[in-house]
Design a protein around this motif. Sequence first.
Motif, PDB file in Angstrom:
ATOM      1  N   HIS A  49       0.819  -1.223   0.000  1.00 45.31           N
ATOM      2  CA  HIS A  49       0.000   0.000   0.000  1.00 45.31           C
ATOM      3  C   HIS A  49       0.846   1.263   0.000  1.00 45.31           C
ATOM      4  CE1 HIS A  49      -4.063  -1.738   0.536  1.00 45.31           C
ATOM      5  NE2 HIS A  49      -3.385  -2.733   1.079  1.00 45.31           N
ATOM      6  N   MET A  50       2.178   1.088   0.121  1.00 46.72           N
ATOM      7  CA  MET A  50       3.077   2.251   0.170  1.00 46.72           C
ATOM      8  C   MET A  50       4.109   2.138  -0.946  1.00 46.72           C
ATOM      9  SD  MET A  50       3.421   4.972   1.891  1.00 46.72           S
ATOM     10  CE  MET A  50       4.603   6.286   2.008  1.00 46.72           C
ATOM     11  N   TYR A  51       4.264   3.208  -1.696  1.00 47.06           N
ATOM     12  CA  TYR A  51       5.215   3.229  -2.810  1.00 47.06           C
ATOM     13  C   TYR A  51       6.126   4.439  -2.669  1.00 47.06           C
ATOM     14  CZ  TYR A  51       2.434  -0.362  -5.050  1.00 47.06           C
ATOM     15  OH  TYR A  51       1.789  -1.532  -5.321  1.00 47.06           O
ATOM     16  N   ASP A  52       7.328   4.323  -3.240  1.00 47.16           N
ATOM     17  CA  ASP A  52       8.237   5.452  -3.282  1.00 47.16           C
ATOM     18  C   ASP A  52       7.718   6.428  -4.337  1.00 47.16           C
ATOM     19  OD1 ASP A  52      10.268   7.253  -3.694  1.00 47.16           O
ATOM     20  OD2 ASP A  52      11.875   5.749  -3.626  1.00 47.16           O
ATOM     21  N   GLN A  53       7.363   7.635  -3.902  1.00 49.02           N
ATOM     22  CA  GLN A  53       6.734   8.586  -4.816  1.00 49.02           C
ATOM     23  C   GLN A  53       7.707   9.123  -5.864  1.00 49.02           C
ATOM     24  OE1 GLN A  53       4.662  11.503  -2.428  1.00 49.02           O
ATOM     25  NE2 GLN A  53       3.907   9.864  -1.127  1.00 49.02           N
ATOM     26  N   GLU A  54       9.009   8.894  -5.665  1.00 48.64           N
ATOM     27  CA  GLU A  54       9.969   9.320  -6.686  1.00 48.64           C
ATOM     28  C   GLU A  54      10.106   8.268  -7.783  1.00 48.64           C
ATOM     29  OE1 GLU A  54      13.644  10.780  -5.067  1.00 48.64           O
ATOM     30  OE2 GLU A  54      12.581  11.909  -3.525  1.00 48.64           O
ATOM     31  N   VAL A  55       9.591   7.070  -7.537  1.00 46.13           N
ATOM     32  CA  VAL A  55       9.673   5.974  -8.513  1.00 46.13           C
ATOM     33  C   VAL A  55       8.304   5.746  -9.160  1.00 46.13           C
ATOM     34  CG1 VAL A  55      10.192   3.525  -8.809  1.00 46.13           C
ATOM     35  CG2 VAL A  55      11.548   4.891  -7.199  1.00 46.13           C
ATOM     36  N   THR A  56       7.260   5.679  -8.339  1.00 47.27           N
ATOM     37  CA  THR A  56       5.914   5.402  -8.824  1.00 47.27           C
ATOM     38  C   THR A  56       5.131   6.711  -8.898  1.00 47.27           C
ATOM     39  OG1 THR A  56       6.024   3.275  -7.706  1.00 47.27           O
ATOM     40  CG2 THR A  56       3.831   4.022  -8.371  1.00 47.27           C
ATOM     41  N   PRO A  57       4.689   7.096 -10.109  1.00 48.35           N
ATOM     42  CA  PRO A  57       3.949   8.358 -10.208  1.00 48.35           C
ATOM     43  C   PRO A  57       2.707   8.354  -9.312  1.00 48.35           C
ATOM     44  CG  PRO A  57       4.404   7.428 -12.387  1.00 48.35           C
ATOM     45  CD  PRO A  57       4.791   6.389 -11.390  1.00 48.35           C
ATOM     46  N   ARG A  58       2.389   9.519  -8.768  1.00 47.14           N
ATOM     47  CA  ARG A  58       1.261   9.614  -7.831  1.00 47.14           C
ATOM     48  C   ARG A  58      -0.063   9.280  -8.496  1.00 47.14           C
ATOM     49  NH1 ARG A  58       4.773  13.832  -6.535  1.00 47.14           N
ATOM     50  NH2 ARG A  58       5.380  13.947  -4.350  1.00 47.14           N
ATOM     51  N   GLU A  59      -0.135   9.474  -9.820  1.00 46.25           N
ATOM     52  CA  GLU A  59      -1.391   9.222 -10.519  1.00 46.25           C
ATOM     53  C   GLU A  59      -1.496   7.780 -11.004  1.00 46.25           C
ATOM     54  OE1 GLU A  59       0.955  11.377 -11.258  1.00 46.25           O
ATOM     55  OE2 GLU A  59       1.444  11.368 -13.386  1.00 46.25           O
ATOM     56  N   GLN A  60      -0.511   6.948 -10.656  1.00 42.14           N
ATOM     57  CA  GLN A  60      -0.558   5.546 -11.081  1.00 42.14           C
ATOM     58  C   GLN A  60      -1.433   4.724 -10.127  1.00 42.14           C
ATOM     59  OE1 GLN A  60       3.089   3.875 -12.588  1.00 42.14           O
ATOM     60  NE2 GLN A  60       2.662   1.937 -11.568  1.00 42.14           N
ATOM     61  N   VAL A  61      -2.438   4.015 -10.684  1.00 39.26           N
ATOM     62  CA  VAL A  61      -3.265   3.166  -9.826  1.00 39.26           C
ATOM     63  C   VAL A  61      -2.527   1.853  -9.586  1.00 39.26           C
ATOM     64  CG1 VAL A  61      -5.453   4.239 -10.445  1.00 39.26           C
ATOM     65  CG2 VAL A  61      -4.630   2.300 -11.793  1.00 39.26           C
ATOM     66  N   THR A  62      -2.580   1.365  -8.323  1.00 38.11           N
ATOM     67  CA  THR A  62      -1.771   0.198  -7.967  1.00 38.11           C
ATOM     68  C   THR A  62      -2.591  -0.950  -7.376  1.00 38.11           C
ATOM     69  OG1 THR A  62      -1.221   1.318  -5.895  1.00 38.11           O
ATOM     70  CG2 THR A  62       0.412   1.432  -7.652  1.00 38.11           C
ATOM     71  N   HIS A  63      -3.825  -0.700  -6.955  1.00 39.85           N
ATOM     72  CA  HIS A  63      -4.670  -1.836  -6.531  1.00 39.85           C
ATOM     73  C   HIS A  63      -6.138  -1.492  -6.734  1.00 39.85           C
ATOM     74  CE1 HIS A  63      -6.012  -0.271  -2.577  1.00 39.85           C
ATOM     75  NE2 HIS A  63      -4.767   0.077  -2.315  1.00 39.85           N
ATOM     76  N   SER A  64      -6.944  -2.559  -6.737  1.00 47.09           N
ATOM     77  CA  SER A  64      -8.390  -2.367  -6.888  1.00 47.09           C
ATOM     78  C   SER A  64      -9.035  -2.205  -5.513  1.00 47.09           C
ATOM     79  CB  SER A  64      -8.996  -3.570  -7.609  1.00 47.09           C
ATOM     80  OG  SER A  64      -8.833  -4.719  -6.814  1.00 47.09           O
ATOM     81  N   ILE A  65     -10.247  -1.734  -5.498  1.00 50.52           N
ATOM     82  CA  ILE A  65     -11.072  -1.731  -4.279  1.00 50.52           C
ATOM     83  C   ILE A  65     -12.457  -2.258  -4.636  1.00 50.52           C
ATOM     84  CG2 ILE A  65      -9.881   0.132  -3.059  1.00 50.52           C
ATOM     85  CD1 ILE A  65     -12.183   2.030  -4.003  1.00 50.52           C
ATOM     86  N   THR A  66     -13.095  -2.870  -3.636  1.00 49.50           N
ATOM     87  CA  THR A  66     -14.497  -3.262  -3.757  1.00 49.50           C
ATOM     88  C   THR A  66     -15.319  -2.204  -3.031  1.00 49.50           C
ATOM     89  OG1 THR A  66     -13.885  -5.574  -3.782  1.00 49.50           O
ATOM     90  CG2 THR A  66     -16.171  -5.068  -3.224  1.00 49.50           C
ATOM     91  N   VAL A  67     -16.336  -1.692  -3.706  1.00 44.81           N
ATOM     92  CA  VAL A  67     -17.133  -0.582  -3.171  1.00 44.81           C
ATOM     93  C   VAL A  67     -18.533  -1.077  -2.793  1.00 44.81           C
ATOM     94  CG1 VAL A  67     -18.135   1.684  -3.723  1.00 44.81           C
ATOM     95  CG2 VAL A  67     -15.854   1.082  -4.572  1.00 44.81           C
ATOM     96  N   ASP A  68     -18.992  -0.707  -1.596  1.00 49.78           N
ATOM     97  CA  ASP A  68     -20.362  -0.972  -1.160  1.00 49.78           C
ATOM     98  C   ASP A  68     -21.299  -0.087  -1.992  1.00 49.78           C
ATOM     99  OD1 ASP A  68     -22.805  -1.121   0.139  1.00 49.78           O
ATOM    100  OD2 ASP A  68     -21.989  -0.695   2.142  1.00 49.78           O
ATOM    101  N   THR A  69     -22.141  -0.713  -2.828  1.00 50.94           N
ATOM    102  CA  THR A  69     -22.994   0.090  -3.722  1.00 50.94           C
ATOM    103  C   THR A  69     -24.076   0.832  -2.947  1.00 50.94           C
ATOM    104  OG1 THR A  69     -24.316  -1.880  -4.169  1.00 50.94           O
ATOM    105  CG2 THR A  69     -22.613  -1.318  -5.783  1.00 50.94           C
ATOM    106  N   ASP A  70     -24.386   0.359  -1.730  1.00 52.55           N
ATOM    107  CA  ASP A  70     -25.408   1.005  -0.906  1.00 52.55           C
ATOM    108  C   ASP A  70     -24.735   2.022   0.028  1.00 52.55           C
ATOM    109  OD1 ASP A  70     -27.779   1.628   0.352  1.00 52.55           O
ATOM    110  OD2 ASP A  70     -27.678  -0.081   1.733  1.00 52.55           O
ATOM    111  N   SER A  71     -24.072   3.002  -0.575  1.00 52.27           N
ATOM    112  CA  SER A  71     -23.341   3.997   0.212  1.00 52.27           C
ATOM    113  C   SER A  71     -23.195   5.268  -0.621  1.00 52.27           C
ATOM    114  CB  SER A  71     -21.945   3.467   0.570  1.00 52.27           C
ATOM    115  OG  SER A  71     -21.129   3.361  -0.583  1.00 52.27           O
ATOM    116  N   LEU A  72     -22.781   6.341   0.037  1.00 51.00           N
ATOM    117  CA  LEU A  72     -22.479   7.586  -0.679  1.00 51.00           C
ATOM    118  C   LEU A  72     -21.364   7.352  -1.704  1.00 51.00           C
ATOM    119  CD1 LEU A  72     -22.523  10.710  -1.044  1.00 51.00           C
ATOM    120  CD2 LEU A  72     -20.958  10.836   0.921  1.00 51.00           C
TER     121      LEU A  72
END
Length: 245
Positions: free
Chosen positions: A142-165
């Motif tokens: 969950h932690m990356y070196d920001q000088e190596v991995t761009p901040r806008e790079q997605v690195t993992h998926s999430i599952t979202v509760d559809t019954d939520s904001l």
Amino acid sequence: MSHQPLIGITGFETAFPQPPHAPLYATGQRYVRAIEDAGGLPVILSPGLSNDTLLATLERLDGLLLSGGGDIDPTIYGEEPHPTIWGLDMNRDRAELAMAQWAAQTQKPLLCICRGTQVLNVALGGSLVQDIETMQPKALRHMYDQEVTPREQVTHSITVDTDSLLGELVNSNAAQVNSWHHQAIKRIAAELKVVATAPDGVVEAIEIPGHRFALGVQWHPEWLYDRQPEMARLFSGLIAAAKRA
Ligand code: MN
């Protein structure tokens, strides 16, 4: 002319890079841009304000963004500090915990990002995993070196509760996110609900059910909103709620 809501963004104390290193209050430019691009009026909140000045400032605001940053002092949630704890700031903890409690109590629209999400949980009585890598060795990275991995790079998926904001805003049961946090929610505060998790079970988003808009995300949508429309809706949702408030 439509009303543009005033959104406070939490700042932190730092120092001018050259001697004599005069003390500064600052915040990430991306938070300011994201609020402006979503149609809000961003203002930086200084963590060194007295409680009275802070409260008087909050009362002028239409919404609040708790920004990312260093770790919360673990003694606040009753734990001895882990060796990896970094960036402690007593003033910032005090100010942001008070702001989170205020927003929860007054139904003030609130978007929390990374540290901000951890602040919301601790402010309402929850606790944190102080270091994911050492305390949950089977977890994803969950932690990356920001000088190596761009901040806008997605690195993992999430599952979202559809019954939520969050589910309404992203309009899906899943999303792709960036990730640069070494801590996570451990004990969730009674008032809060987990609304997104990573594939390893790490909490990625929380909400206050029944609040008009109180959402915390563990990732950094301020680096994604110009390329992922569902991430722009986190900010436009905050601004829309602040207009209605
Ligand atoms: Mn993550």
